[in-house]
Design a protein around this motif. Sequence first.
Motif, PDB file in Angstrom:
ATOM      1  N   PHE A  87      87.157 -41.420  33.320  1.00  0.00           N
ATOM      2  CA  PHE A  87      87.387 -40.220  32.520  1.00  0.00           C
ATOM      3  C   PHE A  87      87.097 -40.627  31.080  1.00  0.00           C
ATOM      4  O   PHE A  87      87.946 -41.185  30.382  1.00  0.00           O
ATOM      5  N   GLN A 208      83.205 -30.528  27.639  1.00  0.00           N
ATOM      6  CA  GLN A 208      83.010 -30.445  29.085  1.00  0.00           C
ATOM      7  C   GLN A 208      83.659 -31.668  29.735  1.00  0.00           C
ATOM      8  O   GLN A 208      83.582 -32.777  29.207  1.00  0.00           O
ATOM      9  N   VAL A 209      84.317 -31.436  30.880  1.00  0.00           N
ATOM     10  CA  VAL A 209      84.880 -32.538  31.657  1.00  0.00           C
ATOM     11  C   VAL A 209      84.410 -32.413  33.099  1.00  0.00           C
ATOM     12  O   VAL A 209      84.231 -31.304  33.616  1.00  0.00           O
ATOM     13  N   VAL A 211      85.296 -34.062  36.921  1.00  0.00           N
ATOM     14  CA  VAL A 211      86.110 -34.893  37.794  1.00  0.00           C
ATOM     15  C   VAL A 211      85.667 -34.617  39.223  1.00  0.00           C
ATOM     16  O   VAL A 211      85.805 -33.493  39.722  1.00  0.00           O
ATOM     17  N   SER A 217      83.902 -26.434  31.430  1.00  0.00           N
ATOM     18  CA  SER A 217      83.346 -26.374  30.079  1.00  0.00           C
ATOM     19  C   SER A 217      84.215 -25.459  29.224  1.00  0.00           C
ATOM     20  O   SER A 217      84.846 -24.530  29.741  1.00  0.00           O
ATOM     21  N   SER A 283      81.846 -38.425  31.439  1.00  0.00           N
ATOM     22  CA  SER A 283      82.483 -37.368  32.230  1.00  0.00           C
ATOM     23  C   SER A 283      83.383 -36.504  31.359  1.00  0.00           C
ATOM     24  O   SER A 283      83.885 -35.480  31.804  1.00  0.00           O
ATOM     25  N   ARG A 284      83.586 -36.938  30.125  1.00  0.00           N
ATOM     26  CA  ARG A 284      84.367 -36.143  29.177  1.00  0.00           C
ATOM     27  C   ARG A 284      83.639 -36.152  27.838  1.00  0.00           C
ATOM     28  O   ARG A 284      83.470 -37.197  27.209  1.00  0.00           O
ATOM     29  N   ASN A 286      83.346 -34.067  24.005  1.00  0.00           N
ATOM     30  CA  ASN A 286      83.971 -33.105  23.104  1.00  0.00           C
ATOM     31  C   ASN A 286      83.292 -33.217  21.750  1.00  0.00           C
ATOM     32  O   ASN A 286      83.151 -34.330  21.217  1.00  0.00           O
ATOM     33  N   TRP A 308      84.028 -39.154  23.395  1.00  0.00           N
ATOM     34  CA  TRP A 308      83.778 -39.409  24.809  1.00  0.00           C
ATOM     35  C   TRP A 308      84.906 -40.267  25.370  1.00  0.00           C
ATOM     36  O   TRP A 308      84.681 -41.289  26.020  1.00  0.00           O
ATOM     37  N   THR A 314      92.743 -33.104  25.464  1.00  0.00           N
ATOM     38  CA  THR A 314      92.811 -33.453  26.883  1.00  0.00           C
ATOM     39  C   THR A 314      94.036 -32.862  27.576  1.00  0.00           C
ATOM     40  O   THR A 314      94.008 -32.602  28.784  1.00  0.00           O
ATOM     41  N   GLU A 317      92.698 -29.697  28.699  1.00  0.00           N
ATOM     42  CA  GLU A 317      91.704 -29.961  29.739  1.00  0.00           C
ATOM     43  C   GLU A 317      92.381 -30.243  31.081  1.00  0.00           C
ATOM     44  O   GLU A 317      91.936 -29.758  32.131  1.00  0.00           O
TER      45      GLU A 317
END
Length: 379
Positions: A87, A208-209, A211, A217, A283-284, A286, A308, A314, A317
Amino acid sequence: MDTVLKNTGGSVVVWSADPEAYSSDHERATRSNFAQRLAALKQFRFAGEYDASRAHEYTPLYFVPSDTVSSTQLARSLGISTLHDLFGGVVPYPFVATKAITHPLVGRAAACPEGWTQAFAASVPDAVLDGYTAFSLEDARWAGRQLLENGLVRVKAVCATGGRGQSTVTDAEALDRCLADMDESVIAANGVVIEENLENPETYSVGQVIVDHLIVSYYGRQRMTQDNDGQSVYGGSDLTLVRGNFDALLATTSPPPALCLAIEQARRYNKAVIDCFPGFFASRVNYDVAQGVGAGGTWRSGVLEQSWRVGGATGAEMIAIESFWRDPALDRIRVSCFEAYGAAAEIPADAQVHYRGIDRKTGHLTKYALQKPYDSDTT
């Protein structure tokens, strides 16, 4: 398609990429909170802090690092090879993870670190504010004087976060005093950003994340607050989050023109990183986008910096990830996250608290998030 992957018996671990960075009590506790929640979603075990000296019984490992992983070689040594292994993000060189990449150097002969490419700045001139990055005091002075011809200038330490490490200067003398207070060896190692100043800017978050197969987004507005020392710092964000990529974000929410521009600038910045720095993945993501009045009364908009890693947004998120994961029919949500300082901070009864305590560095602090009805006014 959003699906829960079959449990492979793996473990989620937190990892302190740099023991000196993002290592406060509240940051460590917050990362552990998020890691435990991710472990529950993935049906993995939470194994605490990663320790390279011992074997982990349950693999594969999924990392929640304190910071962006600063080299692809380091990532590989940890077993991180794709964005599904952590993450956060991986960059090929440490400077790529900082504000330094946002602006060009003052010229071809300017000092710069290994791996620097002018191609990035050349790809994003319409997505960022006017500015320069310098890796020497001489270059920083030249850059500042050039920008001062058009108005006030902001001097920014590239590794500072939450609105800290920044000064506004009005003339060359003030610029020289500001730079004199900075460590020349730190500038040489990390750089310093010299950027046009905006009056009373609005700062938006676009991110965007990812998992497993779930993509979320979002966009939203940041809030400032006062910390326990009375300094103006990041106080939270009000976010609109959707299931899917940035195209889905635009299609599902139909944001106003200024916000559409902020989203497009963040997308352009993100694409330029991918194109210009092979080995990058995340994967993260912003991006902070500022909009306000610049020199000569001109309205301006541009990406200030990137993140990142686990960040201030978060907490929001995580609520969105959990909500979309539980309800396949849900496609949009609004969540606000807060950082409240002081022992007397009032926390709503329905808040999800991910930290509350007395941090040895910052004092009394509570960090929490609230889900809101989609039709609430948060942007």
